[in-house]
Design an enzyme around this catalytic site. Sequence first.
Site, PDB file in Angstrom:
ATOM      1  N   HIS A  73      -5.805 -37.034  54.790  1.00 30.80           N
ATOM      2  CA  HIS A  73      -5.036 -37.218  53.457  1.00 30.80           C
ATOM      3  C   HIS A  73      -4.385 -36.098  52.805  1.00 30.80           C
ATOM      4  CE1 HIS A  73      -4.064 -39.185  49.609  1.00 30.80           C
ATOM      5  NE2 HIS A  73      -3.844 -40.418  50.382  1.00 30.80           N
ATOM      6  N   ASP A 113      -5.824 -46.584  55.537  1.00 30.45           N
ATOM      7  CA  ASP A 113      -5.140 -47.399  56.702  1.00 30.45           C
ATOM      8  C   ASP A 113      -6.627 -47.489  57.852  1.00 30.45           C
ATOM      9  OD1 ASP A 113      -3.229 -46.373  55.297  1.00 30.45           O
ATOM     10  OD2 ASP A 113      -1.814 -46.495  57.094  1.00 30.45           O
TER      11      ASP A 113
HETATM   12  C1  LIG Z   1      -1.701 -38.339  56.071  1.00 32.20           C
HETATM   13  C2  LIG Z   1      -1.113 -36.674  56.526  1.00 32.20           C
HETATM   14  C3  LIG Z   1       0.250 -36.693  56.697  1.00 32.20           C
HETATM   15  C4  LIG Z   1      -1.832 -35.909  55.622  1.00 32.20           C
HETATM   16  O1  LIG Z   1      -1.645 -34.539  56.070  1.00 32.20           O
HETATM   17  P1  LIG Z   1      -2.233 -33.312  55.377  1.00 32.20           P
HETATM   18  O2  LIG Z   1      -3.352 -33.464  54.391  1.00 32.20           O
HETATM   19  O3  LIG Z   1      -1.015 -33.016  54.403  1.00 32.20           O
HETATM   20  O4  LIG Z   1      -2.365 -32.493  56.385  1.00 32.20           O
HETATM   21  P2  LIG Z   1      -1.386 -31.424  57.060  1.00 32.20           P
HETATM   22  O5  LIG Z   1      -0.222 -32.052  57.629  1.00 32.20           O
HETATM   23  O6  LIG Z   1      -1.281 -30.356  56.125  1.00 32.20           O
HETATM   24  O7  LIG Z   1      -2.073 -30.738  58.289  1.00 32.20           O
HETATM   25  C5  LIG Z   1      -3.410 -30.215  58.097  1.00 32.20           C
HETATM   26  C6  LIG Z   1      -4.142 -29.842  59.256  1.00 32.20           C
HETATM   27  O8  LIG Z   1      -4.586 -31.171  59.577  1.00 32.20           O
HETATM   28  C7  LIG Z   1      -4.603 -31.625  60.842  1.00 32.20           C
HETATM   29  N1  LIG Z   1      -4.541 -32.835  60.707  1.00 32.20           N
HETATM   30  C8  LIG Z   1      -4.184 -33.747  59.731  1.00 32.20           C
HETATM   31  N2  LIG Z   1      -4.258 -34.971  59.926  1.00 32.20           N
HETATM   32  C9  LIG Z   1      -4.676 -35.033  61.210  1.00 32.20           C
HETATM   33  C10 LIG Z   1      -5.080 -36.258  61.961  1.00 32.20           C
HETATM   34  N3  LIG Z   1      -4.882 -37.407  61.775  1.00 32.20           N
HETATM   35  N4  LIG Z   1      -5.374 -35.944  63.412  1.00 32.20           N
HETATM   36  C11 LIG Z   1      -5.561 -34.512  63.846  1.00 32.20           C
HETATM   37  N5  LIG Z   1      -5.148 -33.501  63.071  1.00 32.20           N
HETATM   38  C12 LIG Z   1      -4.751 -33.840  61.863  1.00 32.20           C
HETATM   39  C13 LIG Z   1      -3.060 -30.986  61.225  1.00 32.20           C
HETATM   40  O9  LIG Z   1      -2.536 -31.045  62.419  1.00 32.20           O
HETATM   41  C14 LIG Z   1      -3.159 -29.745  60.701  1.00 32.20           C
HETATM   42  O10 LIG Z   1      -4.033 -28.876  61.493  1.00 32.20           O
HETATM   43  P3  LIG Z   1      -3.760 -27.202  61.641  1.00 32.20           P
HETATM   44  O11 LIG Z   1      -4.246 -26.891  60.157  1.00 32.20           O
HETATM   45  O12 LIG Z   1      -4.732 -26.979  62.812  1.00 32.20           O
HETATM   46  O13 LIG Z   1      -2.432 -27.007  61.985  1.00 32.20           O
HETATM   47  C15 LIG Z   1      -1.996 -36.473  58.072  1.00 32.20           C
HETATM   48  O14 LIG Z   1      -3.662 -36.360  57.711  1.00 32.20           O
HETATM   49  C16 LIG Z   1      -1.516 -37.355  59.133  1.00 32.20           C
HETATM   50  O15 LIG Z   1      -0.662 -37.228  59.706  1.00 32.20           O
HETATM   51  N6  LIG Z   1      -2.610 -38.345  59.355  1.00 32.20           N
HETATM   52  C17 LIG Z   1      -2.392 -39.378  60.562  1.00 32.20           C
HETATM   53  C18 LIG Z   1      -1.642 -40.534  59.841  1.00 32.20           C
HETATM   54  C19 LIG Z   1      -2.320 -41.471  58.868  1.00 32.20           C
HETATM   55  O16 LIG Z   1      -3.426 -41.930  59.206  1.00 32.20           O
HETATM   56  N7  LIG Z   1      -1.488 -41.807  58.020  1.00 32.20           N
HETATM   57  C20 LIG Z   1      -1.798 -42.389  56.763  1.00 32.20           C
HETATM   58  C21 LIG Z   1      -2.093 -41.751  55.403  1.00 32.20           C
HETATM   59  S1  LIG Z   1      -2.781 -42.560  54.270  1.00 32.20           S
END
Ligand SMILES: CC(C)(COP(=O)(O)OP(=O)(O)OC[C@H]1O[C@@H](n2cnc3c(N)ncnc32)[C@H](O)[C@@H]1OP(=O)(O)O)[C@@H](O)C(=O)NCCC(=O)NCCS
Length: 258
Positions: A138, A188
């Site tokens: 998240h 989710d």
């Molecule tokens: C929700 C989401 C976009 C938030 O992203 P965020 O906290 O901003 O995280 P970032 O995009 O900055 O990623 C941070 C790191 O965690 C990783 N990461 C984040 N979510 C991940 C996941 N679900 N699976 C694997 N790796 C993940 C990224 O690849 C990144 O890795 P790195 O530091 O090695 O490059 C992301 O967690 C995601 O794509 N989740 C899966 C989709 C999902 O469940 N969406 C519903 C949200 S309520």
Amino acid sequence: MSEKMWKTGISTHIGKKAYVRGYPLEDLIGKLSFTEAIYLVLKGELPTENERKMLDVIFVSTIEHSIAPPSVIAARAVISGGNSLHVGVGAGILAFGSAHGGALEDIMKLLQENIEKTPEEIVREYLSSGKRIPGFGHRFFKEFDPRAKNILDYARKLGFYGKYCKLLEGIEKEIERQKGKKLVINVDGAIAAVVSEMGFDWRLGKGFFIIGRVPGLVAHTYEELFERPFSKRLDEEKDVEYIGKEPRKLPEDYKGNW
Ligand SMILES: CC(C)(COP(=O)(O)OP(=O)(O)OC[C@H]1O[C@@H](n2cnc3c(N)ncnc32)[C@H](O)[C@@H]1OP(=O)(O)O)[C@@H](O)C(=O)NCCC(=O)NCCS
């Protein structure tokens, strides 16, 4: 008799009377709550009291989550362009995708199709192929997502904590072990596990998010109707970094296709 082109098991008219999943619609009015009626339409049967409570927990947890998500930005931008309420709400729904709302369907599919696998295998498969695991992570919840925690707590109380919830929690632990970093079960993920326990097919996944979030989108869209038209635009100085070509001249000998 030849087969008709359109088939439905959801509702019908007999004479002038409408039947929903076999029940006269007029008998449902004033007897069923909205959530009970949603369960009936989706599942084909009336819910038990605990099924109704569980769905209420789920829908309330998804109803709204600030002006920031892509769906609200899309809805409000479209209204700002001079459109009416349904166009804005439709645009908001179209913004649901694998990173927002749509992850619910992806993680339902993952849980339902991999229930025989261990969390260790699932996480390894995803991480080794560089894919994000839906239902985890998240943008600002880094210890736990309070919505997910509430949903899973209610699932325990109401009798919907089973093999899918266990697999989900196992995956969360395993991500931390393999990645060396916690990615929380998000809203989710929690909904996906619980509606899987309730016997819903993963192909309905996005439907739960749509049903839960549309009231929030309607409220945002309505609010935006009273804002200055075209106000949802970028300030290029402040918000945009131009990374394209420097201004240049079209070559004088360029003829094109005229
Ligand atoms: C929700 C989401 C976009 C938030 O992203 P965020 O906290 O901003 O995280 P970032 O995009 O900055 O990623 C941070 C790191 O965690 C990783 N990461 C984040 N979510 C991940 C996941 N679900 N699976 C694997 N790796 C993940 C990224 O690849 C990144 O890795 P790195 O530091 O090695 O490059 C992301 O967690 C995601 O794509 N989740 C899966 C989709 C999902 O469940 N969406 C519903 C949200 S309520």
